[in-house]
Every structure is written in structure tokens, then in C-alpha cells.
Design an enzyme around this catalytic site. Sequence first.
Site, PDB file in Angstrom:
ATOM      1  CG  HIS A 290      -2.045  -0.984   1.136  1.00 55.57           C
ATOM      2  ND1 HIS A 290      -3.147  -0.944   1.968  1.00 55.57           N
ATOM      3  CD2 HIS A 290      -2.264  -2.024   0.284  1.00 55.57           C
ATOM      4  CE1 HIS A 290      -3.973  -1.918   1.647  1.00 55.57           C
ATOM      5  NE2 HIS A 290      -3.462  -2.596   0.630  1.00 55.57           N
TER       6      HIS A 290
ATOM      7  CD  GLU B 246      -1.683   4.434   3.658  1.00 55.82           C
ATOM      8  OE1 GLU B 246      -1.519   3.570   2.772  1.00 55.82           O
ATOM      9  OE2 GLU B 246      -2.813   4.846   3.992  1.00 55.82           O
TER      10      GLU B 246
ATOM     11  CB  CYS C 246      -6.317  -0.245   5.331  1.00 60.23           C
ATOM     12  SG  CYS C 246      -4.700  -1.036   5.175  1.00 60.23           S
TER      13      CYS C 246
ATOM     14  CB  CYS D 185      -1.590   1.516   6.127  1.00 54.17           C
ATOM     15  SG  CYS D 185      -1.341   0.742   4.512  1.00 54.17           S
TER      16      CYS D 185
END
Lengths: 198, 198
Positions: A94, A96, A124, A127
Site C-alpha cells: 500500500h 503508506e 487501512c 497501514c
Amino acid sequence: MACCDCKVDLIPRTASAVTNLAHLNECCKRSEDVDTSGIQHPHGPFMERAIYLSRVAGLEKRTGGCFGAVVVKNGKIVGEGYNNVISHNDPTWHGEVGAIRDASQRLGTPHLKGCVLYTSSEPCPMCMGACYWARIDKIYYATTAKDVKEHGRFEDEDFYEEFAKPPADRNIPALEFMREEAVKVWEEFGQLPDRCHY
Amino acid sequence: MACCDCKVDLIPRTASAVTNLAHLNECCKRSEDVDTSGIQHPHGPFMERAIYLSRVAGLEKRTGGCFGAVVVKNGKIVGEGYNNVISHNDPTWHGEVGAIRDASQRLGTPHLKGCVLYTSSEPCPMCMGACYWARIDKIYYATTAKDVKEHGRFEDEDFYEEFAKPPADRNIPALEFMREEAVKVWEEFGQLPDRCHY
């Protein structure tokens, strides 16, 4: 990327954006923004950068969903990332996570104390967990979990609800098994005078 | 590692354990274990393997805490990982994240449907999130979050409590900023006929 007012072009490269940063870091010092709650943000361009990276991921390079992030320390970008789940067959890549890994490599430490994460979307649970382990100071996010569910059918919000259930009752049930054997390893670990901790 | 009864030595290599698996996969088919809740586990050696990897990380190679994990599909190990936070300055390199990334690379997909994760410890929120994004079917864990707090001072349990709070009230406050700009990217994304989803 148009860097705030000056429109200098910055080429995003997830793991090697150093060449872009000299300009961006200088430029950001000149900018001030105020968010909807009235908080002064001298670093609006950092969020602009994160949103630009979300555009790269979702619209330009099509590497995954529209998610981008930057890690900032002392007013300078020290890490960048955008979603690469599809392009790299990596469900953990992701924006992040990418930005945190990038910053950790550059700073040579798994601990990012004193750093702020700017991310194009509310993190999420994966992350957010990465932020906690990295000891990030503060997070600014743009779109909410509801937004990305509405626009992209991403289930960040559902996952947060799942985590509030007992492990065995979740959609992915998690069951205890062979606990005693694993505890023995930790008992040995506890006796090491120089055991690692982070 | 002694692979169940046969004691064949298996050399763990996080991202390239293929050479070990031919034996381990054959051997595991012969084993049966029953866990404390009475559930039949034909794959006890998979958890043994995860616990062995936790030993490698925390006691032998000292790459991080005592955390190891394997991903299993159709009775075969398709991914392995152990904690490398300290050795690689990477706060995201937990055992489960490593095993999921390894399995995804090997299988050539970010989706691990039909896979079971065996992990030496109850996954932290980051790793649990990774399981959800990877669409893992089921998780078996050995030590609990309480165990790793007691023996290693790891805060997995505290992080789960944090996630139940509103984002702005957490120890790492998360604040909304520049939402409108980021939503525009998602609106463009929504108009793509071939937008990616996962």
C-alpha cells in the site's frame, strides 16, 4: 507533479525520489495552508504530493488503487510510496507501507519518531499498524474509509469492524494451536541478556 | 529444523525456501495432530515450521522478535517469513507480512484464496490487515498477544485497543486534511472502464 505554485516538474520514483526532494523541500517551506478545522499546515504541498502519488498509482501507471503517501521529518520528505498491489502482486504494498519502508531505508532505522505521515486516504488497519510499529508521530489523511468504499469498493472500513470481533468469530477465523511450543521459544528469548527489542 | 518424526534437516531461507519444501510437503502428509479444542490438524508440522522460524528470528539470527509464519495451500508451504525488523530496518517486515509477500511472489497473485496462515504468534493489526487484503482463508496462531507482551514487551494487544478509538483520539492522532482534492482523483478513477480492483 506541479509543486505548489512554482509548477516545477517532479518525477515520482517510489524508492529513489531523492533527486526530486531538494526542490520540493525548499518549495514547501514557502507554503501555508489551513485545514477545515482551522489548524495551520505549513506543509500543504506534502499532502499535494501524496495526492499526486495516488493519481500516479490509480490513473497514470495503473499499479493499484488511488493511494499515495509521504513521510515527512523536520519539514522534509524522507519517504514516498504509492499503491503497487497489482503491478507487483504484493497485497502488502500500500502507499503508506511503501512510504514507511522507503523512509526507514533512507534513515537507516525502523523507528520513525519525529515523522509525520501524509496519506491520500485514511490508513487501512494494515497501514495504521505499520504507523504504530514505526512510531510515526501524527497522520494526515485526505479521503475517508467511506470515500474509498464508495468510489473504489475498497473495504478498509469493513476491516476495522472485523477487528473489533473476537479472533475466532471473524470472517477470517484465527484459532489458537500449539501455544505451549511457541511460548518455550519466548522463555529462551527472555533469558537472553542482549535480546532485541523495538 | 527437525521435520516431525523423520528429523530431516531443513534450512530456512525466507524468500527462497523452495529447496526445502519437497521434503517438508511430503512429510507433512503423514502427520496428524489434534489441538486443544479437539480440531483435527493434519498439518501440525506447518506450525512446527512457523515456530522454528520464530526461533531463527529471535534466538539464532537475531533479526527481530521471535515471530515466524508459513502460508499453506493444498497441503503445501507456498510462502515463509520471519521477523526481520532489526536486520533490515523495516518496521513492516513481520513474519506474517514476509510469508504473505513470499507466497504472493511465488504464486504470481496478490490474492491467496484457499491458503491457510500458520503463525507462531497471534497476528498484530498490521499482519491481520495483510491477511484480509490477501484473502487468506484461515489463521492458526500459537502464542497470544498477551504472551508476547509478557515475554517480549511487544504491544500488539495495545494496538488493537487503540484501533477501537476514533482516529483523532488515538496515541497517533489521524486528522482529515484536503479531502476534496483527493476525492477528485477517485472520481476520475470511477470513470475508467478498466480500472483496477483487488
